[in-house]
Write a protein that holds these residues in place. Sequence first.
Motif, short mmCIF file in Angstrom:
data_model
loop_
_atom_site.label_atom_id
_atom_site.label_comp_id
_atom_site.label_asym_id
_atom_site.label_seq_id
_atom_site.Cartn_x
_atom_site.Cartn_y
_atom_site.Cartn_z
N GLU A 1 3.74 2.43 -5.24
CA GLU A 1 3.61 2.84 -7.14
C GLU A 1 4.49 1.92 -8.23
O GLU A 1 5.65 1.63 -7.85
CB GLU A 1 3.30 4.06 -8.07
N TYR B 1 -10.58 -1.20 -13.42
CA TYR B 1 -9.24 0.14 -13.37
C TYR B 1 -10.13 1.52 -13.36
O TYR B 1 -9.32 2.17 -13.33
CB TYR B 1 -8.47 0.02 -13.75
N HIS C 1 -11.46 3.18 -10.81
CA HIS C 1 -11.02 4.23 -10.02
C HIS C 1 -9.99 4.56 -10.21
O HIS C 1 -9.46 6.39 -9.74
CB HIS C 1 -11.18 3.40 -9.08
N LEU C 2 -8.65 4.29 -11.06
CA LEU C 2 -7.26 4.79 -11.27
C LEU C 2 -7.90 6.05 -12.07
O LEU C 2 -6.76 6.83 -12.03
CB LEU C 2 -6.24 3.83 -11.97
N HIS D 1 -6.13 0.30 -19.50
CA HIS D 1 -6.59 1.33 -18.35
C HIS D 1 -7.95 1.35 -18.64
O HIS D 1 -7.89 2.85 -18.17
CB HIS D 1 -5.55 2.37 -18.39
N VAL E 1 0.61 2.72 -12.51
CA VAL E 1 0.90 3.66 -13.11
C VAL E 1 1.29 3.26 -14.72
O VAL E 1 2.72 2.50 -14.61
CB VAL E 1 1.85 4.27 -12.19
N THR F 1 -1.91 -6.73 -13.76
CA THR F 1 -1.80 -5.39 -12.87
C THR F 1 -3.01 -5.61 -11.63
O THR F 1 -2.74 -5.32 -10.83
CB THR F 1 -3.15 -4.39 -13.73
N PRO G 1 1.40 -0.96 0.23
CA PRO G 1 0.27 -0.18 0.39
C PRO G 1 0.70 1.06 0.01
O PRO G 1 2.05 1.31 0.70
CB PRO G 1 -0.56 -0.34 1.10
N ALA H 1 -0.83 -2.16 -4.07
CA ALA H 1 -0.30 -1.29 -4.47
C ALA H 1 -0.75 -0.56 -5.62
O ALA H 1 -1.94 -0.90 -6.15
CB ALA H 1 0.88 -1.51 -4.82
N ARG H 2 -0.56 1.04 -6.00
CA ARG H 2 -1.48 0.67 -7.58
C ARG H 2 -0.71 0.88 -8.98
O ARG H 2 0.48 1.14 -9.17
CB ARG H 2 -1.50 3.04 -7.32
N THR I 1 -2.31 -4.72 -7.37
CA THR I 1 -3.78 -3.85 -7.09
C THR I 1 -3.63 -5.40 -5.91
O THR I 1 -3.95 -4.96 -4.97
CB THR I 1 -4.49 -3.64 -8.18
#
Length: 382
Positions: free
Chosen positions: A78, A320, A322-323, A315, A101, A90, A75, A98-99, A94
């Motif tokens: 990136e 995703y 919410h990204l 993406h 990018v 991805t 958490p 982590a996020r 998640t």
Amino acid sequence: MNVPFVDLRPQHRALGDELRAAFARILESASFILGSEVERFEEAFARYLGCRYVVSVSSGTAALHLALLGLGIGPGDEVVTTPHTFIATTEAITAVGARPVFADIDPVSYTLDPGRVEAAITRNTKAIVPVHLYGQPADMDPLLSTAKRHGIAVVEDACQAHGAEYRSRKVGTLGDAGCFSFFPSKNLGCCGEGGAVATNNAALAERVSMLRAHGSRRKYEHRFPGFNLRMEALQGAVLSAKLKHLDSWNELRRAIATRYKLRLAEAGVVLPTEMPYARHVYHLYVVQSPERDALRGHLAAWGIETGLHYPVPVHLQEAYRHLGYREEDFPVTESVTRHIVSLPMFSEMTHEAVDYVASAIEDFHRLRPIRAVRPHPTAVGQ
Ligand SMILES: *Cc1c(COP(=O)(O)O)cnc(C)c1O
């Protein structure tokens, strides 16, 4: 003629006796999870790759997940990766909290563009996850030097690239960890689910091997909470039998790619390019057409199965949303997504079948004037 997208049956017919003997041996041993069959495969695959450790797990997704977790990514962190991949890349990011990018791809190799990766790095970036997509290695040298400069990890998604080489070194051994899937249709596939993490880092190998088995090395001694993501004995035995053939199967794939290239040189589609640094293993043979959907329909009418890898970039997936990414954020990926089609490709595919697919594509373009694909619009609104 009917040409399937992939047919795994010839491979299993050829190895049938060996696989049945392995299954009988495992039934008799009544030892079904991890154990000597799996260890034998781990050692053989490490030798094949030229790395120190291979830790088998239950899938490629699990391999990516545990590699990131084992490297301490979580958490607030990136991870820079490509939007042009299967969602498992991805999901692993998640899953550890982590996020993801995203950075756009290079229009020729279809893999991460190192310049865009550099631009995507922030104070919070902890890792880069390049994907060796379709069997083509990502351009690792600039990615590794970016990672080194920023003190961050590189986790290779090699799930489509067993045996592929970057400057004569096997992919999956160049970063801190390399993740493989043995899903049945991959270049090296088992008879169910399977995966592995390759690494030269002893501490990481140890952590992944404990994470896959409830945080334990010995039964009922748990050093931390882990998971049940172990490989089955049967899959280890199947993979040991198949690994011996991986190089010759990859050679057959390369010969099919060469024949496609000869036959399709004037056929109005953009062909894959083997990068100068790469030994491509053609997990998928992906071309681009300005009229992709019509071409797919034409091939279907000729009895030819095709695929889309992938129809929606990560993406823009609902998963995703919410990204906060939007359309036109990654113009190269989005243009490629609209034009790609995956042609039949598997090591036992006959050259007659390749010629038939090529004839069908030529026929399609005889009926229509060839328009050029414009693979990378450079400005929004163009
Ligand atoms: C297949 C694949 C995965 C996931 O592997 P599984 O074994 O299906 O979990 C991850 N990344 C890429 C690029 C893949 O092609």
